[in-house]
Structures are given as C-alpha cells and as structure tokens.
Design an enzyme around this catalytic site. Structure first.
Site, PDB file in Angstrom:
ATOM      1  NE  ARG A  18      47.479  38.818  33.189  1.00 50.60           N
ATOM      2  CZ  ARG A  18      46.367  39.504  33.424  1.00 50.60           C
ATOM      3  NH1 ARG A  18      46.354  40.787  33.278  1.00 50.60           N
ATOM      4  NH2 ARG A  18      45.290  38.900  33.839  1.00 50.60           N
ATOM      5  NE  ARG A  71      43.983  39.236  30.660  1.00 53.09           N
ATOM      6  CZ  ARG A  71      44.293  40.508  30.467  1.00 53.09           C
ATOM      7  NH1 ARG A  71      45.067  40.854  29.471  1.00 53.09           N
ATOM      8  NH2 ARG A  71      43.822  41.416  31.260  1.00 53.09           N
ATOM      9  NE  ARG A 121      39.503  31.426  38.697  1.00 50.93           N
ATOM     10  CZ  ARG A 121      39.357  32.703  38.345  1.00 50.93           C
ATOM     11  NH1 ARG A 121      40.253  33.269  37.581  1.00 50.93           N
ATOM     12  NH2 ARG A 121      38.344  33.412  38.773  1.00 50.93           N
ATOM     13  CG  ASP A 153      46.692  40.126  40.220  1.00 47.20           C
ATOM     14  OD1 ASP A 153      46.387  40.111  39.017  1.00 47.20           O
ATOM     15  OD2 ASP A 153      46.744  41.184  40.877  1.00 47.20           O
ATOM     16  CE1 TYR A 201      44.660  48.190  39.631  1.00 42.94           C
ATOM     17  CE2 TYR A 201      47.019  47.796  39.749  1.00 42.94           C
ATOM     18  CZ  TYR A 201      45.843  47.819  39.020  1.00 42.94           C
ATOM     19  OH  TYR A 201      45.845  47.491  37.691  1.00 42.94           O
TER      20      TYR A 201
HETATM   21  O1  1CP Z   1      50.075  35.014  32.576  1.00 40.91           O
HETATM   22  C1  1CP Z   1      49.342  35.363  33.501  1.00 40.91           C
HETATM   23  O2  1CP Z   1      48.161  35.716  33.375  1.00 40.91           O
HETATM   24  C2  1CP Z   1      49.982  35.271  34.832  1.00 40.91           C
HETATM   25  C3  1CP Z   1      49.226  35.778  35.944  1.00 40.91           C
HETATM   26  C4  1CP Z   1      48.980  37.272  36.093  1.00 40.91           C
HETATM   27  C5  1CP Z   1      49.893  38.338  36.048  1.00 40.91           C
HETATM   28  C6  1CP Z   1      51.342  38.295  35.632  1.00 40.91           C
HETATM   29  C7  1CP Z   1      47.729  37.798  36.467  1.00 40.91           C
HETATM   30  C8  1CP Z   1      46.479  37.004  36.626  1.00 40.91           C
HETATM   31  N1  1CP Z   1      47.883  39.131  36.726  1.00 40.91           N
HETATM   32  C9  1CP Z   1      49.199  39.483  36.457  1.00 40.91           C
HETATM   33  C10 1CP Z   1      49.824  40.788  36.629  1.00 40.91           C
HETATM   34  C11 1CP Z   1      48.983  41.975  36.822  1.00 40.91           C
HETATM   35  N2  1CP Z   1      47.836  42.117  37.530  1.00 40.91           N
HETATM   36  C12 1CP Z   1      49.345  43.258  36.349  1.00 40.91           C
HETATM   37  C13 1CP Z   1      50.627  43.549  35.601  1.00 40.91           C
HETATM   38  C14 1CP Z   1      50.534  43.103  34.184  1.00 40.91           C
HETATM   39  C15 1CP Z   1      49.708  43.963  33.276  1.00 40.91           C
HETATM   40  O3  1CP Z   1      49.984  45.185  33.201  1.00 40.91           O
HETATM   41  O4  1CP Z   1      48.831  43.405  32.606  1.00 40.91           O
HETATM   42  C16 1CP Z   1      48.364  44.158  36.717  1.00 40.91           C
HETATM   43  C17 1CP Z   1      48.303  45.637  36.414  1.00 40.91           C
HETATM   44  C18 1CP Z   1      47.397  43.429  37.475  1.00 40.91           C
HETATM   45  C19 1CP Z   1      46.190  43.957  38.119  1.00 40.91           C
HETATM   46  C20 1CP Z   1      44.994  43.266  37.609  1.00 40.91           C
HETATM   47  N3  1CP Z   1      44.572  42.031  38.024  1.00 40.91           N
HETATM   48  C21 1CP Z   1      44.128  43.706  36.584  1.00 40.91           C
HETATM   49  C22 1CP Z   1      44.236  45.023  35.814  1.00 40.91           C
HETATM   50  C23 1CP Z   1      43.198  45.998  36.274  1.00 40.91           C
HETATM   51  C24 1CP Z   1      43.425  47.387  35.673  1.00 40.91           C
HETATM   52  O5  1CP Z   1      43.880  48.268  36.403  1.00 40.91           O
HETATM   53  O6  1CP Z   1      43.119  47.574  34.481  1.00 40.91           O
HETATM   54  C25 1CP Z   1      43.167  42.701  36.412  1.00 40.91           C
HETATM   55  C26 1CP Z   1      41.995  42.696  35.471  1.00 40.91           C
HETATM   56  C27 1CP Z   1      43.471  41.648  37.318  1.00 40.91           C
HETATM   57  C28 1CP Z   1      42.778  40.355  37.461  1.00 40.91           C
HETATM   58  C29 1CP Z   1      43.510  39.183  36.968  1.00 40.91           C
HETATM   59  N4  1CP Z   1      44.859  38.917  37.167  1.00 40.91           N
HETATM   60  C30 1CP Z   1      45.178  37.697  36.604  1.00 40.91           C
HETATM   61  C31 1CP Z   1      43.965  37.183  36.037  1.00 40.91           C
HETATM   62  C32 1CP Z   1      43.850  35.831  35.353  1.00 40.91           C
HETATM   63  C33 1CP Z   1      42.951  38.113  36.261  1.00 40.91           C
HETATM   64  C34 1CP Z   1      41.486  38.000  35.856  1.00 40.91           C
HETATM   65  C35 1CP Z   1      40.806  37.216  36.905  1.00 40.91           C
HETATM   66  C36 1CP Z   1      39.343  37.200  36.842  1.00 40.91           C
HETATM   67  O7  1CP Z   1      38.740  38.132  36.355  1.00 40.91           O
HETATM   68  O8  1CP Z   1      38.804  36.201  37.337  1.00 40.91           O
END
Ligand code: 1CP
Length: 345
Positions: free
Chosen positions: A29, A33, A42, A78, A153
């Site tokens: 991540r 972030r 964004r 994602d 999910y």
């Molecule tokens: O480095 C990076 O951020 C690369 C991009 C990336 C990756 C690898 C994002 C962007 N998401 C992910 C993987 C991801 N997404 C995982 C596996 C990694 C982990 O365990 O952290 C999971 C479980 C998700 C699902 C997801 N997407 C969540 C988790 C929700 C939960 O169940 O707690 C969340 C909050 C997101 C949103 C998301 N994904 C990525 C971003 C930048 C965001 C936030 C976007 C926003 O709020 O605008």
C-alpha cells in the site's frame, strides 16, 4: 523468466533465492495512501474511476518510487477492480472499502458473474506500458486478490470483521462455494496474466483475510483455488503469497505455489523460515504501527528484522501489512535508506 531490465533486479534476485547486493524493500500500500501528492492528483476523482485512467494509474504508481527510492513499484489498482471491469455493480466507498450492490448467496448468483477477458482490462495493459517506460530497471509488482478474500467481499457485501456469511456459505453450500472460488480464480488469473504480459516483473496474491480460517478449513476449501492461479501463471515471474494473521497457514500458503511467502509482524522471519524450509523466500515484516514510534525504536526494529531475515534463503523487506494512512512519508524514506545501508554493509 521474462527477459527485461528489471529481471536482474534485487527484488527478483531475492525472490529467486539468489544474493542481491542489498535487501530489496518496498511497502504494501505504498501507492495512494500517505502521500500528499497522491491526494492532490486524486482530488474529485472516485477511486475506481482513477484505477481505470492509465495516466493516473501510472502517475500514482510512480509517486512512491520517485519519493522513497523503493526497490519496486506496485500497480495502483485494487483487488476488486477486475470485478468492476467485468460489469459487477460495486463501488469503493471512501473510509469504508469495497461495497457490493447485490451480494452473492446462490449458484444462480455465481453463474451470473461473467468470465474475465483481457479486453475488459485493456486500460491496465496501457497503464503498465507507461509505468515500465518510466521505471527502467526498477521492477513493477502486479497483484490480484485471492479467491477467498474476494469471495468474502462478494458474500458479505463489504468489509467484515467476522466473515460469518462467508464461512456459513463455505461450510453449508460447498458446491456453491467451489463454483464461486473457481470463477474468482479465473478472473484473478487473467488479471495477473495481463499484468505480466504488459511487463510486471513479479506478482503478489493478496489473501488478506485467510488468517480468519483454521488450517484444516484453509486446506479443505481454499488452497486448491489459490493454487490454480499460481499454476496457471507458471514460472515466468516470481510469485508472492500474502495474508494477515496466517502464522498457522504459512506452509499451506507456500505449498499453494508461491516462491515468496509474505509474513505479517506476528511471526519473526527466522521462525517463519524454520517452518517453511529452504524452498521459500520471505517478505516482511515490520509492524506498520511501529512507523509511528520514535526513530531509535524504528531503527532497532528494522535492524532486528534484517537480522532475522538472514535466516531465510531470500528476504524482501516490507511491512507486515499495508502502510497506515497517517504514516509520515519521511519516515518511510528513512527506512528505505536504513535497509539499504545496513544490508549492503
Ligand atoms: O500501494 C497501493 O496502495 C497499491 C494499490 C492497492 C492495493 C495493492 C489498493 C488501493 N488496494 C490494494 C489491495 C487491497 N484492496 C487489499 C489487499 C491488501 C491489504 O490487505 O491491505 C484489500 C483487502 C483491498 C480492499 C480494500 N480496498 C480496502 C479494505 C477494506 C477492508 O475490508 O478493511 C479498502 C479500504 C480499499 C480501498 C482502497 N484501495 C486502494 C486505495 C488507495 C483505497 C482507498 C481509496 C479511497 O478511499 O479513495
């Protein structure tokens, strides 16, 4: 193995259990972030819309590489993006995560999920073309969600603490479960293949929530589906397999077909290696919360992890889970410098 500049990088060497000149480091991540430049680009653009714009994907993927000098980029996308791309009604809600309009509960629901085709994710290949051109010798890590974590999910309808609907369906309707995980394996396989063909030098399968399962349940209901993805990809690039709270699943996650097993912060890397044996490199495992402590504490922890990682036949330094949003970016840069300095010396 693919033959590009990044295929002789420290990251790929460590994953292949060779001896890189320094321990490679990147952060789960790291893109999108904690960086102010991320928030700027964004602004006013929804998460999933930003993932479908090649120019933005390339820019956000590159930001942490430019700023921190990490040894790898990870594609900005994602794990649910492929589901959106095949037409499922879902959104990523800020501050919540993925939200699914019509959660999956029956075989009819599963059969309505379209198969993935490369055409549905042409924008990913286009984005990777732009990224590779700027990255040069730095490798790009492609990724996908593992079937279990994606299924959680789709069945729960969104993020879940206890995964109760997911486990109920898995245990009560195993034929629906297997149909769903088979379809998700097909989707993640095409998503990963597209990234590899476009130029990704390694891939990571995120089974973030697999740690909620017992070893027996993981092996009975999940392992074969994740293994199908790794098998379909073959040995063209190194494969990393990661989950949280998976201390008791590490051997099973390795056996699914990974070259590198991602370790969260709960298991010291030397203990993980004692379990995994000499066939697997490890990735991890600084507690993301430690980045909020004073620098001497962080330095001590980084040095401990590098020392424990020497027990492994290959070590990629990372956090034990993703960067927390409030993390100070300058601390991340200092950790990269420290890992390089200590491991090269
Ligand atoms: O480095 C990076 O951020 C690369 C991009 C990336 C990756 C690898 C994002 C962007 N998401 C992910 C993987 C991801 N997404 C995982 C596996 C990694 C982990 O365990 O952290 C999971 C479980 C998700 C699902 C997801 N997407 C969540 C988790 C929700 C939960 O169940 O707690 C969340 C909050 C997101 C949103 C998301 N994904 C990525 C971003 C930048 C965001 C936030 C976007 C926003 O709020 O605008």
């Amino acid at each position: 193995m693919t033959d590009n500049a990044a295929s002789s990088s420290p990251l790929v060497a460590a994953a292949r259990r060779e001896s890189p000149p320094h321990t490679p480091v990147w952060f789960m991540r790291q893109a999108g972030r904690s960086l102010p430049e991320y928030r700027t680009v964004r602004e006013g653009i929804a998460m999933l819309d930003s993932c479908m714009r090649p120019d933005l994907v390339a820019e956000i993927t590159m930001q942490p590489v430019r700023r921190h000098g990490v040894d790898a980029a990870i594609l900005f996308s994602d794990i649910v993006l492929p589901l959106k791309a095949i037409g499922m009604d879902l959104d990523i809600v800020a501050g919540v995560g993925p939200v699914i309009a019509n959660p999956i509960a029956s075989l009819t629901d599963v059969e309505a999920i379209p198969e993935m085709t490369p055409d549905a994710i042409g924008f990913i290949a286009e984005a990777i073309g732009l990224i590779i051109a700027e990255l040069g010798e730095t490798p790009l890590i492609g990724f996908a969600g593992a079937p279990f974590t994606l299924a959680s999910y789709l069945i729960e309808g969104g993020p879940s603490r206890n995964h109760e609907k997911t486990k109920a369906l898995m245990l009560s309707q195993p034929e629906v479960w297997d149909a769903l995980l088979s379809r998700l394996a097909q989707i993640s396989t095409v998503f990963l293949r597209t990234q590899i063909e476009a130029g990704a030098s390694a891939v990571q399968l995120f089974d973030s929530w697999a740690g909620s399962l017992t070893k027996a349940t993981y092996e009975r209901h999940v392992l074969a589906h994740s293994a199908r993805i790794f098998n379909a990809i073959g040995d063209v690039v190194p494969k990393i397999h990661f989950g949280v709270g998976t201390s008791l699943l590490l051997e099973s996650m390795g056996a699914a077909g990974a070259d590198v097993v991602g370790i969260d912060w709960r298991t010291p890397l030397d203990e993980a290696t004692a379990l995994l044996g000499p066939e697997y490199a490890v990735q991890g495992n600084l507690d993301p919360a430690v980045l909020f402590a004073d620098w001497p504490v962080i330095e001590r922890e980084v040095r401990r992890i590098l020392a424990e990682g020497r027990a492994a036949p290959g070590h990629i330094f990372n956090l034990g889970h993703g960067v927390l949003p409030a993390t100070d970016p300058d601390v991340i840069t200092r950790v990269v410098e420290l890992v390089h300095e200590v491991s090269a010396g």
